[in-house]
Scaffold this active site. Structure first.
Site, PDB file in Angstrom:
ATOM      1  N   GLY A 272      48.491  69.942  57.509  1.00 41.91           N
ATOM      2  CA  GLY A 272      48.450  70.294  56.119  1.00 41.91           C
ATOM      3  C   GLY A 272      50.118  69.769  55.663  1.00 41.91           C
ATOM      4  O   GLY A 272      50.877  69.936  54.467  1.00 41.91           O
ATOM      5  N   ARG A 361      42.996  58.210  45.977  1.00 42.56           N
ATOM      6  CA  ARG A 361      43.666  59.385  46.096  1.00 42.56           C
ATOM      7  C   ARG A 361      43.838  59.446  44.811  1.00 42.56           C
ATOM      8  O   ARG A 361      44.276  60.221  43.513  1.00 42.56           O
ATOM      9  CB  ARG A 361      44.952  59.647  46.855  1.00 42.56           C
ATOM     10  N   TYR A 365      42.373  62.857  43.398  1.00 42.53           N
ATOM     11  CA  TYR A 365      43.194  63.860  42.837  1.00 42.53           C
ATOM     12  C   TYR A 365      44.538  64.097  42.434  1.00 42.53           C
ATOM     13  O   TYR A 365      45.267  64.666  42.156  1.00 42.53           O
ATOM     14  CB  TYR A 365      43.901  64.596  44.231  1.00 42.53           C
ATOM     15  N   CYS A 392      35.905  47.738  37.504  1.00 41.42           N
ATOM     16  CA  CYS A 392      35.313  48.183  36.455  1.00 41.42           C
ATOM     17  C   CYS A 392      35.417  49.890  36.257  1.00 41.42           C
ATOM     18  O   CYS A 392      34.941  50.615  35.816  1.00 41.42           O
ATOM     19  CB  CYS A 392      34.134  47.802  36.593  1.00 41.42           C
ATOM     20  N   TYR A 422      44.833  58.875  55.004  1.00 41.40           N
ATOM     21  CA  TYR A 422      43.757  58.936  53.681  1.00 41.40           C
ATOM     22  C   TYR A 422      43.502  57.570  52.525  1.00 41.40           C
ATOM     23  O   TYR A 422      43.191  58.270  51.331  1.00 41.40           O
ATOM     24  CB  TYR A 422      44.035  60.054  52.922  1.00 41.40           C
TER      25      TYR A 422
HETATM   26  C1  LIG Z   1      40.995  70.628  59.814  1.00 41.88           C
HETATM   27  C2  LIG Z   1      41.550  69.996  59.229  1.00 41.88           C
HETATM   28  N1  LIG Z   1      43.044  69.895  59.805  1.00 41.88           N
HETATM   29  C3  LIG Z   1      43.300  68.854  60.065  1.00 41.88           C
HETATM   30  C4  LIG Z   1      44.256  68.205  58.604  1.00 41.88           C
HETATM   31  C5  LIG Z   1      45.018  66.767  58.139  1.00 41.88           C
HETATM   32  O1  LIG Z   1      45.468  67.542  57.350  1.00 41.88           O
HETATM   33  P1  LIG Z   1      46.810  66.826  56.935  1.00 41.88           P
HETATM   34  O2  LIG Z   1      46.458  65.400  57.011  1.00 41.88           O
HETATM   35  O3  LIG Z   1      47.187  67.444  55.737  1.00 41.88           O
HETATM   36  O4  LIG Z   1      48.159  67.246  58.173  1.00 41.88           O
HETATM   37  C6  LIG Z   1      42.761  68.176  57.783  1.00 41.88           C
HETATM   38  C7  LIG Z   1      42.801  67.630  56.975  1.00 41.88           C
HETATM   39  O5  LIG Z   1      42.019  68.019  55.694  1.00 41.88           O
HETATM   40  C8  LIG Z   1      41.663  69.041  58.273  1.00 41.88           C
HETATM   41  O6  LIG Z   1      41.050  69.915  57.482  1.00 41.88           O
END
Ligand SMILES: Cc1ncc(COP(=O)(O)O)c(C=O)c1O
Length: 470
Positions: A272, A361, A365, A392, A422
């Site tokens: 994250g 994305r 989001y 479209c 992503y």
């Molecule tokens: C369980 C888990 N680990 C790791 C990640 C990786 O997150 P990030 O790419 O934001 O570091 C995610 C992303 O959704 C996740 O669901």
């Protein structure tokens, strides 16, 4: 004159940023402009890339990606060694996975986290030691679990009590003892600047902290399962460390309670960690994040009088995000003039040859991206633009708001920064667009690491062609 007070521009958009500049941190390390003003990556010009590989194109600065993987892994290693423990850093493959990337991250000392049988197949095809793989998912199929156990994945992250018997059955049939983690919902949910701490989370992943001891007790009743620790993941694109510290504190309390029954060697705090998508974004650097998480965990462990466990992390975006930009060709432009509270304001729509099929994305989001004119610089004033795709769908926006030189025109190339995470992995064939190739550039050489789709690929599964599939 530059339209510096355009009321259509969002407040975060800094109109004083030079419209031709490549702001460091947003672009990969080797991205620069050559003597003629054209963007180059790894010494290769964007016109050469567009000519050889066509557009849209995902362009990866290979050295940047490898260096980030190493830096992120070393940051956690160093932080945990300061508190007398060690780290296991899993690359979260969902961000972008192909065999080449698996090899890069493993060479950098990382493990790999997969979230489906398909991602597992890619990791295995890369030839990595299955013991370095962690397997996630809130609804793994029995076939996926059986395969993961049979090939010897290092850990399976159990996401519900349903999976206990399923993993145990698979382990028994394979004659193996399977290491498992338990995904716990820490009640902390974080997103960029804020985090929310709640008692119960209304989401599909994991089980509550309150339910965890009973589920772990059930896991421990199975001799085929080796419980290695709890896991949580609090969100994505997080800039600060407060949310991680809060969830670490809750998870260490649980870890301590579970350790009273039997040793628990590891604790996994997920991923994250945020990146800069546009000028002005200021994510905390990974070394500071790692240090602050390690010290929050260490102080909680001291309070509970337990040793600091081996800490696992799962960064995806922080490893691959800024390594890549997407190269597009401009097809059409259109100026719209709107009346905003009595003043007239203009926005230039610039339509490119991709869109929500190669970057979902913004539509998914509301994510913001940053764009630059790539094949040249221009002395023209800055013009507020919205980069739209060719689908479209009116929500088919690639860059909601940025400034480009006012003379941007059909035939120009645009580079959209920080599309490594992503984007390819969430890509689709909406409107039967072929998914673009991914090209890695290093040392003035560009090579395809995932080929782009062709019209034949698009038609290949249509059972109504050539008398149908037999
Ligand atoms: C369980 C888990 N680990 C790791 C990640 C990786 O997150 P990030 O790419 O934001 O570091 C995610 C992303 O959704 C996740 O669901």
């Amino acid at each position: 004159m530059p339209n510096f007070s355009n009321p259509l521009a969002p407040t975060w958009l800094d109109a004083s940023v030079d419209v031709n500049a490549l702001v460091p941190g947003v672009w990969a390390d080797s991205v620069a402009r050559d003597g003629s003003g054209e963007i180059t990556v790894g010494g290769v010009t964007v016109t050469e890339l567009a000519h050889r590989f066509s557009t849209p194109l995902y362009v990866v600065d290979e050295d940047h990606a490898k260096a980030r993987a190493r830096r992120v892994r070393e940051a956690f290693d160093a932080a945990l060694s300061k508190v007398g423990s060690t780290a296991k850093v899993y690359y979260a493959g969902k961000a972008f996975l192909c065999t080449e990337v698996v090899r890069w991250v493993v060479d950098a000392g990382m493990y790999v986290d997969v979230a489906s049988g398909g991602e597992l197949a890619v990791a295995l095809a890369a030839g990595i030691d299955p013991a370095r793989i962690g397997f996630h998912g809130n609804n793994k199929s029995i076939a996926e679990i059986e395969r993961a156990v049979a090939v010897g994945v290092g850990t399976i992250v159990v996401d519900s009590d349903w999976e206990i018997e399923r993993v145990a059955d698979a382990a028994r049939s394979a004659g193996r003892r399977q290491r498992v983690r338990l995904r716990v919902n820490s009640g902390v949910h974080a997103n960029t600047h804020d985090f929310l701490a709640t008692a119960h989370e209304d989401q599909k992943f994991g089980i509550t902290i309150a339910d965890a001891p009973a589920i772990v007790a059930e896991i421990r009743l199975h001799p085929e399962l080796d419980f290695v620790g709890v896991h949580c993941h609090i969100g994505s694109q997080i800039f600060g460390t407060a949310g991680f510290a809060e969830s670490a504190s809750r998870l260490v309390a649980l870890h301590a309670a579970l350790s009273e029954v039997a040793p628990v060697p590891e604790l996994n705090l997920g991923g994250g960690f945020g990146i800069a998508y546009k000028p002005g974004d200021a994510p905390t650097d990974i070394e500071t994040i790692a240090d602050e998480i390690a010290s929050a965990v260490a102080s909680q462990c001291a309070a509970h009088n337990i040793p600091v466990p081996v800490m696992a992390f799962e960064p995806g975006r922080a490893v691959i995000g800024t390594s890549t930009f997407t190269l597009y060709s401009v097809g059409t432009t259109k100026e719209v003039t709107l009346d905003v509270e009595g003043a007239s304001a203009t926005r230039l729509y610039v339509s490119v040859d991709g869109g929500m099929s190669d970057n979902a994305r913004p539509a998914l989001y509301g994510a913001d991206y940053h764009v630059r004119l790539a094949n040249r610089i221009s002395p023209e004033p800055a013009q507020l633009v919205r980069v739209a795709g060719k689908h479209c769908e009116s929500g088919d926006i690639v860059v909601n708001a940025d400034y480009l030189p006012a003379d941007v025109e059909p035939g120009d190339l645009l580079a959209v920064a920080a599309t490594g995470a992503y984007c390819w992995s969430l890509s689709s064939n909406y409107n039967y667009l072929a998914r673009p190739a991914v090209v890695a550039v290093s040392g003035s050489e560009a090579r395809v690491i995932v080929r782009g789709e062709t019209e034949a690929d698009l038609l290949a599964r249509d059972a109504g062609i050539n008398g149908g599939n037999k």
